[in-house]
Design a protein around this motif. Structure first.
Motif, PDB file in Angstrom:
ATOM      1  N   GLU A 269       4.041  -9.751  15.008  1.00  0.00           N
ATOM      2  CA  GLU A 269       3.036 -10.135  14.010  1.00  0.00           C
ATOM      3  C   GLU A 269       2.424 -11.499  14.369  1.00  0.00           C
ATOM      4  O   GLU A 269       1.207 -11.679  14.315  1.00  0.00           O
ATOM      5  N   ASP A 270       3.281 -12.446  14.781  1.00  0.00           N
ATOM      6  CA  ASP A 270       2.778 -13.780  15.148  1.00  0.00           C
ATOM      7  C   ASP A 270       1.838 -13.701  16.353  1.00  0.00           C
ATOM      8  O   ASP A 270       0.818 -14.384  16.398  1.00  0.00           O
TER       9      ASP A 270
ATOM     10  N   ALA B 291     -12.245 -10.000   4.779  1.00  0.00           N
ATOM     11  CA  ALA B 291     -10.899 -10.317   5.262  1.00  0.00           C
ATOM     12  C   ALA B 291     -10.320  -9.092   5.949  1.00  0.00           C
ATOM     13  O   ALA B 291     -10.698  -7.952   5.662  1.00  0.00           O
ATOM     14  N   LEU B 292      -9.403  -9.364   6.874  1.00  0.00           N
ATOM     15  CA  LEU B 292      -8.726  -8.284   7.590  1.00  0.00           C
ATOM     16  C   LEU B 292      -7.285  -8.212   7.088  1.00  0.00           C
ATOM     17  O   LEU B 292      -6.611  -9.238   6.949  1.00  0.00           O
ATOM     18  N   LEU B 293      -6.832  -7.003   6.820  1.00  0.00           N
ATOM     19  CA  LEU B 293      -5.455  -6.798   6.370  1.00  0.00           C
ATOM     20  C   LEU B 293      -4.733  -5.934   7.408  1.00  0.00           C
ATOM     21  O   LEU B 293      -5.179  -4.825   7.709  1.00  0.00           O
ATOM     22  N   LEU B 294      -3.655  -6.463   7.977  1.00  0.00           N
ATOM     23  CA  LEU B 294      -2.826  -5.678   8.903  1.00  0.00           C
ATOM     24  C   LEU B 294      -1.761  -4.977   8.073  1.00  0.00           C
ATOM     25  O   LEU B 294      -1.041  -5.630   7.319  1.00  0.00           O
ATOM     26  N   VAL B 295      -1.657  -3.669   8.228  1.00  0.00           N
ATOM     27  CA  VAL B 295      -0.788  -2.894   7.336  1.00  0.00           C
ATOM     28  C   VAL B 295       0.308  -2.193   8.131  1.00  0.00           C
ATOM     29  O   VAL B 295       0.026  -1.413   9.041  1.00  0.00           O
ATOM     30  N   GLY B 296       1.542  -2.485   7.767  1.00  0.00           N
ATOM     31  CA  GLY B 296       2.690  -1.858   8.437  1.00  0.00           C
ATOM     32  C   GLY B 296       3.656  -2.935   8.891  1.00  0.00           C
ATOM     33  O   GLY B 296       3.234  -4.003   9.337  1.00  0.00           O
ATOM     34  N   ALA B 297       4.946  -2.647   8.748  1.00  0.00           N
ATOM     35  CA  ALA B 297       5.959  -3.647   9.107  1.00  0.00           C
ATOM     36  C   ALA B 297       6.027  -3.793  10.625  1.00  0.00           C
ATOM     37  O   ALA B 297       6.266  -2.818  11.336  1.00  0.00           O
ATOM     38  N   LEU B 298       5.796  -4.999  11.082  1.00  0.00           N
ATOM     39  CA  LEU B 298       5.937  -5.315  12.513  1.00  0.00           C
ATOM     40  C   LEU B 298       7.005  -6.387  12.634  1.00  0.00           C
ATOM     41  O   LEU B 298       7.172  -7.201  11.716  1.00  0.00           O
TER      42      LEU B 298
ATOM     43  N   VAL C 148      -6.949 -13.339   8.014  1.00  0.00           N
ATOM     44  CA  VAL C 148      -6.136 -12.156   8.286  1.00  0.00           C
ATOM     45  C   VAL C 148      -4.886 -12.224   7.412  1.00  0.00           C
ATOM     46  O   VAL C 148      -4.193 -13.247   7.396  1.00  0.00           O
ATOM     47  N   HIS C 149      -4.619 -11.154   6.685  1.00  0.00           N
ATOM     48  CA  HIS C 149      -3.418 -11.069   5.846  1.00  0.00           C
ATOM     49  C   HIS C 149      -2.550  -9.918   6.360  1.00  0.00           C
ATOM     50  O   HIS C 149      -3.033  -9.066   7.117  1.00  0.00           O
ATOM     51  N   VAL C 150      -1.298  -9.898   5.929  1.00  0.00           N
ATOM     52  CA  VAL C 150      -0.410  -8.816   6.369  1.00  0.00           C
ATOM     53  C   VAL C 150       0.296  -8.182   5.175  1.00  0.00           C
ATOM     54  O   VAL C 150       0.625  -8.849   4.201  1.00  0.00           O
ATOM     55  N   LEU C 151       0.515  -6.893   5.288  1.00  0.00           N
ATOM     56  CA  LEU C 151       1.287  -6.136   4.298  1.00  0.00           C
ATOM     57  C   LEU C 151       2.334  -5.333   5.064  1.00  0.00           C
ATOM     58  O   LEU C 151       1.952  -4.536   5.916  1.00  0.00           O
ATOM     59  N   PRO C 152       3.634  -5.490   4.855  1.00  0.00           N
ATOM     60  CA  PRO C 152       4.228  -6.352   3.848  1.00  0.00           C
ATOM     61  C   PRO C 152       4.226  -7.813   4.283  1.00  0.00           C
ATOM     62  O   PRO C 152       4.405  -8.105   5.461  1.00  0.00           O
TER      63      PRO C 152
ATOM     64  N   PRO D 263      10.920  -4.108  18.902  1.00  0.00           N
ATOM     65  CA  PRO D 263       9.508  -4.512  18.903  1.00  0.00           C
ATOM     66  C   PRO D 263       8.786  -3.856  20.095  1.00  0.00           C
ATOM     67  O   PRO D 263       9.171  -4.094  21.242  1.00  0.00           O
ATOM     68  N   ILE D 264       7.801  -3.011  19.829  1.00  0.00           N
ATOM     69  CA  ILE D 264       7.141  -2.268  20.918  1.00  0.00           C
ATOM     70  C   ILE D 264       5.631  -2.420  20.899  1.00  0.00           C
ATOM     71  O   ILE D 264       4.956  -1.965  21.818  1.00  0.00           O
ATOM     72  N   GLN D 265       5.067  -3.040  19.843  1.00  0.00           N
ATOM     73  CA  GLN D 265       3.604  -3.101  19.751  1.00  0.00           C
ATOM     74  C   GLN D 265       3.076  -4.330  20.491  1.00  0.00           C
ATOM     75  O   GLN D 265       3.752  -5.354  20.583  1.00  0.00           O
TER      76      GLN D 265
END
Ligand code: SF4
Length: 428
Positions: A191-192, A179-186, A206-210, A402-404
């Motif tokens: 995120e979507d 599994a892939l975990l994306l880490v960091g508040a986006l 794919v999961h996200v934290l937080p 939002p910049i990413q």
């Protein structure tokens, strides 16, 4: 070294990028600031700062434009009686928390956020959090972290908060697929977009934290690879690795190049064929290139100087140098994680001066001597520099905007182009 002396030549590092350390007076926000974006991200969490009136004012003014009818942060004020040891702080804290939970039954996760005053009086918030969890659980979980200015800078509050969540993450199931975990508040919109791109690439789960909800914490374990979405998450990364997860080395998803490199790291780990990767990313790259072109015309050839503030400075400098054609006078950063930023440092132009830490007066002197076209700095430095005729950009905006990703690349460039445009108009 004399604080006002120019920097002596620094040893070369990586691909000719020189990194040197400076120590002295700092001018950065404390980690409480992270509450402003974290309380919007984790929608059923509440942040209770255990601090002074100064802490309350900082949060109120930092979040001033975003106060909702029912804000999800507050300050339990430590007053003189508490500081003098005349009151039992633990009893008072329990009373405040009980009142809060009665009034706000929607709270599922409560963070007790330490501050300079709570540290000075050595209030043990981890014991308080365990005690309150026993009393209020299982409906409410109470965790703690420090946002104190003694220990943290501006973005390290998010790191401390996410690191506090890691021990709460469930263990991944035995024989769980990779599994892939994306880490960091986006921002949710960013995120979507990323989740859609990973789905199109066939990367998953794919999961996200937080996670957006406190009761939806993702699983973690040896089959988890994680991708940092922010460069300031050293403690969180360490905590994830202690749970068996493995970091994917990548640049950060700022600009076309950073976003492509970030997605590619995951695509390679999940064995996505190059043809599919190119097909999925091509439309986003084309949109981003189109959005960047008008800003490149304004930014190319201009010189930028970064004061240390958000820890985003190195990836931002890479983006501005390589995609916008800017010259880098200096990249200050409060803390440089050599491993997490290795891909970024390798992409910086040779001989870029990177300074870790801060000696404020010396750095201000270097900025004045360099006369950059744009100075990226904290709010406290921006006004004096503007008065001296330097165009500035508040680094805090880079966290609130939002910049990413591909679809925000144009907005990211515009954040830097706008102060130059304003100054050009004023000069006309
Ligand atoms: Fe100031 Fe410390 Fe409170 Fe931050 S935590 S607002 S630095 S007193």
């Amino acid at each position: 070294m004399n604080a006002h002396a120019p920097l002596p030549p620094a040893p070369a590092e990586g691909c000719g990028v020189s990194v040197r350390q400076e120590r002295g007076q700092r001018a950065v926000f404390c980690g409480l600031t992270g509450i402003v974006w974290l309380h919007r991200k984790i929608q059923d969490a509440f942040f209770l700062v255990v601090g002074s009136r100064t802490c309350a004012h900082l949060i109120q003014s930092a979040a001033g434009v975003m106060i909702f009818a029912e804000p999800r942060f507050a300050t339990a004020i430590i007053d003189e009686r508490d500081l003098a040891g005349l009151a039992d702080m633990n009893e008072e804290l329990d009373r405040v928390v009980s009142r809060l939970i009665e009034r706000r039954p929607d709270i599922r996760l409560l963070f007790l956020v330490g501050s300079c005053p709570s540290e000075v009086i050595k209030l043990d918030l981890s014991r308080a959090a365990s005690r309150l969890t026993r009393r209020l659980g299982p409906g409410v979980r109470v965790l703690n972290y420090s946002g104190s200015g003694i220990e943290t800078t501006f973005t390290q509050g998010e790191d401390a908060c996410l690191a506090a969540l890691v021990p709460e993450m469930p263990r991944e199931a035995p024989n769980a697929p990779p599994a892939l975990l994306l880490v960091g508040a986006l921002a949710d919109v960013v995120e979507d977009q990323f989740l859609r791109l990973f789905a199109d690439l066939g990367v998953g789960p794919v999961h996200v934290l937080p996670a957006r909800r406190a009761d939806a914490l993702p699983p973690v374990g040896p089959n988890t690879t994680y991708l940092l979405a922010q460069p300031f998450l050293a403690d969180t990364a360490r905590a994830l690795e202690s749970r068996g997860a493995t970091r994917l080395a990548a640049p950060f998803p700022l600009g076309v190049e950073g976003t492509t490199g970030w997605l590619k790291a995951a695509a390679d780990a999940f064995l996505v064929p190059q043809a599919r990767f190119s097909a999925v990313t091509a439309p986003g790259i084309a949109r981003a290139e189109q959005a960047l072109a008008p800003h490149r015309a304004r930014l190319a050839g201009k010189r930028v100087f970064f004061f240390p503030d958000s820890q985003l400075e190195v990836p931002l400098a890479r983006f501005l140098a390589r995609e916008m054609g800017m010259a880098i006078a200096e990249v200050g950063t409060p803390y440089l994680h050599r491993a997490h930023l290795a891909d970024e440092l390798a992409l910086l132009p040779a001989a870029t001066r990177v300074v870790e830490g801060q000696s404020l007066d010396a750095q201000m002197d270097r900025a004045r001597a360099a006369r950059p076209d744009l100075t990226v700095c904290g709010l406290g430095l921006a006004n004096p520099f503007e008065a001296e005729g330097l165009a500035t950009k508040w680094s805090i905006e880079l966290l609130f905007t939002p910049i990413q990703g591909y679809d925000q690349a144009g907005d990211l460039a515009e954040l830097f182009a706008r102060p130059l445009l304003r100054r050009a108009r004023l000069e006309v």
